[in-house]
Design an enzyme around this catalytic site. Structure first.
Site, PDB file in Angstrom:
ATOM      1  CG  ASP A 233     -23.503  27.586  50.466  1.00 29.86           C
ATOM      2  OD1 ASP A 233     -22.295  27.357  50.715  1.00 29.86           O
ATOM      3  OD2 ASP A 233     -24.167  28.397  51.129  1.00 29.86           O
ATOM      4  CD1 TRP A 234     -17.256  24.100  50.795  1.00 32.15           C
ATOM      5  CD2 TRP A 234     -18.252  25.422  49.302  1.00 32.15           C
ATOM      6  NE1 TRP A 234     -16.291  24.539  49.906  1.00 32.15           N
ATOM      7  CE2 TRP A 234     -16.876  25.349  48.968  1.00 32.15           C
ATOM      8  CE3 TRP A 234     -19.074  26.186  48.469  1.00 32.15           C
ATOM      9  CZ2 TRP A 234     -16.307  26.013  47.893  1.00 32.15           C
ATOM     10  CZ3 TRP A 234     -18.514  26.854  47.377  1.00 32.15           C
ATOM     11  CH2 TRP A 234     -17.157  26.763  47.105  1.00 32.15           C
TER      12      TRP A 234
END
Ligand code: BGC
Length: 726
Positions: A233-234
């Site tokens: 995930d970012w």
């Protein structure tokens, strides 16, 4: 290309080139290798369409109209259709549009289990039941990936709250993990052949999910045989060594110091120092090359896609129609009859609100959005006078995520890693001034309601509450809608109440008084039209709840057992008793049960017949049920099959969903529905045997219109034990 050719390509890459392929070099893209014709790899959110484009290195909207796109149904709305064909069609549109917009991977679908109604991102997910999630995610992934685009099923795993999401360490027992939180991902991988998985922000057993060895190498790759790509995930990566060794393939983040990402220079140093073997990097690159190859990115023979195709609008309308859930219809108030010259009053901020730009990374710059008010106005026609009163103000334009109108102001995501805490304070109660302003709006609506021929209320939540990065604090309707609805019902007991939300709200203030209640979700660009069609009887509602609507937050298991939202640690004390597994087993009354949804016609269930031809090797149980439409309108009914283990050695929920089918019936028509069960349908996760296990013994097959409305039952005996791989 053959595997050997990919390996040959890999052998020609320098270490720098390889590292460029395994971490973001732009906010949504990795580096390509031009000299070898390896293109960069481009991702985009997801899941309700293809997100607007940001600048390469800054969270600035690039300010084009070229990224106005289809706004699809939220996954909760898709799940409410209980129609896997709709999940497939939605996936097809998503994949086609992702390609049309030049993307290689769409960061979708989101399938985390709805553990509590309060999770801000529930609207992106597919409900509270692992079987329903699995049945919907598989066709959706297939639909996406038919278009030479990769899906990226997220967020793996146990990412069930937004509060403290970057740090929270989730403690869940093995049985609950395997029975509830993982099956959707397992199905996506094994039955949907998902090409990519996104690691979650949270921790599990003390390690972040994006580089959690047990989760990624253990469960995902070893147990399930996943050979695709794991994307972080970012900003979900926190450690170079763990990222290198524990199964992560592609590191993405929200900041523009790309060379400093964990899998950039820091990893290079570890490789050059001999701490991490270069073969570890090679393995990741090979997986990415393999993915590129499968997407035809290396041979030029690639589907080009398109977006905003007119025929897809029709598909989205059809999907939205099936997602509307009719909760209550006393005295057959619905469908509404329109007469020439009639005055229809529509009240409520959600009637006139565009929801597409909200919610966080699920935001969509929609080509258009038919709001409920527009849908009603279009359908009611010219001879009718439709007026709108806001009734209350949500005190936000669009929503906080909608930064497209602001000049060069960065998206929330730019600082989302540091500013987690500040986001949590947003849901303040109204100031005295706002309260006074709303009082005026309330009065105005109540006065107008007295004069109108028909009153339709459209309220609920919006993306201030149903949003990434923050959970709701309770289930109460915001903006003091309870008192407004009560006042309106006093003058108009026949008012139709529509709730637009991605999660259940506490309806006790009006549930008994209102005669008609309709649940609408974030139902995409045609959602308002579909809602109007249901209200005016052009469409017979057939949606069913993919999650329980509890009476109030105090009744919900995560709340009763106390560990939500927790602090840096959260223990899922409720174990396997999530959603209806809790309410039905413990006999807790709810507002509307899982699987519930009525229609303008009635369905009669009869003649349950069970055929059991199981052998020692496999279970083969078939249930045949006759369903008849006994009313006057054509409709669709979802027949649900629950299994109850009658003499299990372990504690089991009173019933669990194991099969369902949606069937279309004309007035008076009967059909025989056939539902098939294999051994999986009888299993629980046995922690001692370390596998799913179906014990020999008696089981009750329960056929219902929802989890609390079991119409037919019959027992079946399994003569042998069965094990199913974890
Ligand atoms: C979200 C992901 C999303 C990513 C990229 C994160 O904040 O959790 O779901 O795909 O951002 O925008």
């Amino acid at each position: 290309m053959e595997r050997e050719q990919l390996q040959d390509l890999l052998a020609r890459l320098t270490l720098d080139e390889k590292l460029g392929m395994i971490h973001g070099n732009e906010l949504f893209r990795t580096k390509g290798v031009e000299r070898l014709n390896i293109p960069p790899f481009t991702t985009s959110d997801g899941p309700m369409g293809v997100r607007k484009d940001y600048e390469k290195t800054k969270w600035f909207d690039i300010g084009t109209s070229g990224d106005q796109t289809s706004y699809l149904l939220s996954n909760t709305a898709v799940a409410a259709t209980w129609n896997p064909d709709i999940a497939y069609e939605s996936g097809k549109i998503l994949g086609k549009e992702a390609r049309g917009r030049g993307k290689d991977m769409i960061l979708a679908p989101g399938i985390n289990l709805q553990r509590t109604p309060l999770c801000g991102r529930n609207f992106e997910y597919m409900g509270e039941d692992p079987y329903l999630v699995s049945e919907m995610v598989v066709p959706m992934v297939k639909g996406i990936e038919e278009n030479d685009v990769s899906s990226c099923v997220k967020h793996f795993a146990i990412n069930n709250q937004e509060t403290n999401r970057l740090a929270v360490d989730v403690n869940v027992d093995e049985r609950a993990l395997r029975e509830l939180y993982l099956p959707g991902f397992k199905a996506a991988v094994q039955k949907g052949n998902a090409k990519a998985i996104m690691g979650a922000y949270n921790k599990w057993n003390g390690t972040h999910c994006c580089h959690n060895n047990e989760l990624l190498n253990g469960i995902l790759r070893d147990d399930w045989g996943f050979d695709g790509v794991v994307v972080s995930d970012w900003g979900g990566t926190h450690d170079t060594m763990e990222a290198a060794m524990n199964g992560l393939d592609m590191e993405m983040s929200v900041t523009d110091n790309f060379d400093e990402y964990y899998m950039a220079n820091p990893l290079k140093k570890l490789v050059l120092d001999g701490v991490v073997p270069e073969a570890v990097v090679d393995e990741k690159v090979l997986r990415i090359l393999n993915l590129m190859n499968e997407l035809h990115m290396l041979d030029g023979d690639r589907y080009q896609g398109s977006y905003n195709d007119i025929e897809d609008k029709v598909k989205m309308l059809e999907a939205a129609r099936e997602s509307v859930v009719l909760l209550k219809n006393e005295n057959h108030i619905l469908p509404l009859t329109v007469k020439k010259g009639m005055n229809i009053l529509v009240v409520g901020d959600n009637a006139n609100r565009c929801q597409a730009p909200g919610g966080g990374s699920a935001e969509i710059k929609a080509l258009y959005e038919v709001t409920p008010l527009l849908g009603i106005t279009m359908l009611a026609g010219g001879d009718v006078n439709v007026t709108f009163k806001k009734g209350y103000d949500a005190f936000t334009t669009g929503n906080i995520w909608d930064d497209s109108h602001k000049e060069k102001e960065e998206s929330w995501q730019a600082t989302s890693l540091e500013s987690q805490a500040s986001r949590e304070d947003y849901m303040e109660s109204l100031t005295p001034e706002q309260e006074a302003a709303n009082k005026l709006l309330n009065d105005e609506a109540v006065e107008a309601a007295k004069q109108a021929d028909l009153v339709i209320y459209v309220g609920g939540l919006n993306h201030e509450q149903d949003t990434e990065g923050r959970d709701r604090k309770d289930m109460k309707l915001p903006y003091e809608q309870d008192s407004l609805i009560q006042r309106l019902l006093e003058v108009r007991p026949d008012m139709v109440v529509v709730m637009v939300s991605g999660s259940p709200v506490d309806m006790r203030a009006f549930k008994d008084k209102a005669s008609a209640i309709v649940q609408s979700w974030y139902a995409g660009m045609e959602g308002g039209r579909a809602l109007a069609e249901v209200l005016f009887g052009k469409v017979n509602p057939s949606g069913k709840l993919p999650e329980t609507f509890p009476l109030c937050i105090e009744d919900t298991p995560a709340n009763v057992y106390g560990d939500f939202p927790g602090d840096t640690n959260v223990t899922y004390h409720e174990g396997i008793y999530v959603g209806y597994r809790y309410y039905s087993t413990k006999g807790i009354p709810v507002a509307y049960p899982f699987g519930y949804g009525i229609s303008y016609t009635d369905y009669e269930y009869s003649d349950l017949r069970i055929e059991n031809t199981s052998s020692q090797d496999e279970v083969n149980v078939k249930a045949y049920i006759t369903v008849k439409n006994t009313g006057k309108m054509a409709g669709k009914e979802t027949v649900q099959l629950y299994v109850h283990a009658l003499d299990s050695k372990v504690e089991r929920p009173v019933r669990e969903l194991r099969a369902f089918a949606k069937v279309a019936l004309n007035p008076g028509e009967s059909k025989t529905v056939e539902l098939t069960l294999n051994e999986e349908a009888f299993t629980y996760f046995d922690v001692n045997k370390d596998c799913f296990f179906a014990e020999a013994g008696s089981y009750e097959i329960q056929i219902g219109a929802n989890v609390e409305d079991i119409r037919l039952k019959e027992s079946v005996v399994l003569d042998w034990d069965y094990t199913v791989m974890k």
